[in-house]
Design an enzyme around this catalytic site. Structure first.
Site, mmCIF file in Angstrom:
data_model
loop_
_atom_site.group_PDB
_atom_site.id
_atom_site.type_symbol
_atom_site.label_atom_id
_atom_site.label_comp_id
_atom_site.label_asym_id
_atom_site.label_seq_id
_atom_site.Cartn_x
_atom_site.Cartn_y
_atom_site.Cartn_z
ATOM 1 N N CYS A 19 0.855 -1.179 0.000
ATOM 2 C CA CYS A 19 0.000 0.000 0.000
ATOM 3 C C CYS A 19 0.899 1.240 0.000
ATOM 4 O O CYS A 19 2.123 1.146 0.128
ATOM 5 C CB CYS A 19 -0.909 0.008 1.222
ATOM 6 N N GLU A 133 0.683 -0.502 16.231
ATOM 7 C CA GLU A 133 -0.156 0.646 15.911
ATOM 8 C C GLU A 133 -1.018 1.048 17.110
ATOM 9 O O GLU A 133 -1.200 2.235 17.392
ATOM 10 C CB GLU A 133 -1.043 0.352 14.703
ATOM 11 N N SER A 231 -1.337 -7.644 10.933
ATOM 12 C CA SER A 231 -2.772 -7.663 11.217
ATOM 13 C C SER A 231 -3.588 -7.710 9.934
ATOM 14 O O SER A 231 -4.512 -8.519 9.801
ATOM 15 C CB SER A 231 -3.157 -6.426 12.041
#
Length: 317
Positions: A19, A133, A231
């Site tokens: 990404c 995160e 994740s």
């Protein structure tokens, strides 16, 4: 005469792999190495992928757990997952030169949480305990300020001080469907709950899950390339199973495939988490086509055009 290879339809999910946030983080390390030479230190894995980390190590990156392991005269990069506020504060105290590779979409969540805190709301973070995160987001605010909710049961059990003054933010790499269920419970219980102006689950997570949904129902087996630490990669396996795949597995790369999984398989789906490089997907497809009479069909998914700028200090040098 040897028997003809088994016929196999391979559905390739699109989009898949890197990404924009992952691409930016990797570029920050590479550019720092070009500008400042080796070693460049990186606090924690820049992204959750062993192949990416190993390649950067070979270029001169040194991965450490904490800043105290870094010499003060070398650049240090913070990972794409984000860090608690205490980390850049420590770096400034030690007069270190640091580069923050936090994904801008994670930074957006940090800004939201701080805004809710300033406005006096009690903050709920939907996410997975221990994920970098989540640690980074909770670390933007004083300890105990943010309540972590992982499941629908947690949402049902949550008791705020003031039911009319609650807000929620989320980890960016969650299951869209699971998060929707949790948010639904929170909204039912607290109709006035403040929510993100735009969904916190990032575009890349959403798009990859949607692509796997599209192919999952047609597949006997789905393979997702990604790290067990990732994740968003783990969520893709769950999404494939929910979509109707008979079996789905997370693999680091082609060498981790158990070919016994292919017994009785006529349709295979392939995807990759947002921190998995495209060459791993290419290698997996080759491993499959070497063994089977495979027809590879790429699904018509969303075309991603998002890019994120590098820190100015790297582009002006």
């Amino acid at each position: 005469m040897s028997p003809a290879p088994q016929r196999l339809k391979v559905y390739l999910a699109t989009p898949r792999g890197f990404c924009a946030g992952v691409d930016r983080a990797i570029q920050i390390v590479e550019r720092a190495l070009e500008l400042y030479g080796a070693p460049v230190y990186v606090r924690h894995e820049i992204v959750h992928n062993r192949h990416v980390v190993d390649r950067l190590k070979a270029l001169g990156a040194v991965f450490v757990k904490e800043l105290e392991q870094c010499p003060p005269d070398r650049p240090v990069v913070f990972s794409a997952h984000g860090v608690p506020k205490s980390v850049p504060a420590e770096a400034k105290t030690r007069k270190m030169f640091y580069l923050d590779a936090t994904c801008p979409l994670v930074s957006k969540v940090h800004v939201e949480a701080e805004r809710h805190f300033r406005e006096g709301r009690e903050i709920v973070l939907i996410g997975h305990a221990g994920h970098p995160e989540v640690i980074g987001t909770m670390g933007q605010l004083p300890e105990g300020t943010v309540k972590l909710i992982e499941t629908v049961d947690d949402a049902r059990a949550f008791t705020p001080k003031d039911a009319g003054n609650v807000a929620f933010v989320t980890q960016t790499t969650l299951s869209v469907d699971d998060t929707s269920d949790i948010v639904g419970v929170l909204k039912d219980r607290f109709p006035e709950i403040a929510e993100p102006h735009k969904e916190d689950i990032c575009y890349a997570t959403t798009n990859r899950q949607e692509a796997v949904k599209q192919i999952g129902a047609d597949c006997d087996l789905v393979l997702v390339i990604g790290s067990a630490k990732s994740s968003n990669s783990q969520r893709l396996v769950e999404v494939a199973m929910r979509a109707g795949a008979r079996a789905a597995y997370l693999v680091d790369d082609a060498s981790h495939v158990d070919w016994a999984w292919f017994e009785g398989v006529n349709t295979l789906g392939i995807s990759a988490g947002a921190s998995a490089p495209e060459n791993l997907i290419t290698d997996l497809i080759k491993a499959v086509t070497d063994r089977y009479d495979a027809e590879v069909i790429e699904n018509a998914g969303v075309l991603e055009t998002v890019t994120f700028k590098l820190p100015r200090v790297l582009t002006q040098a």
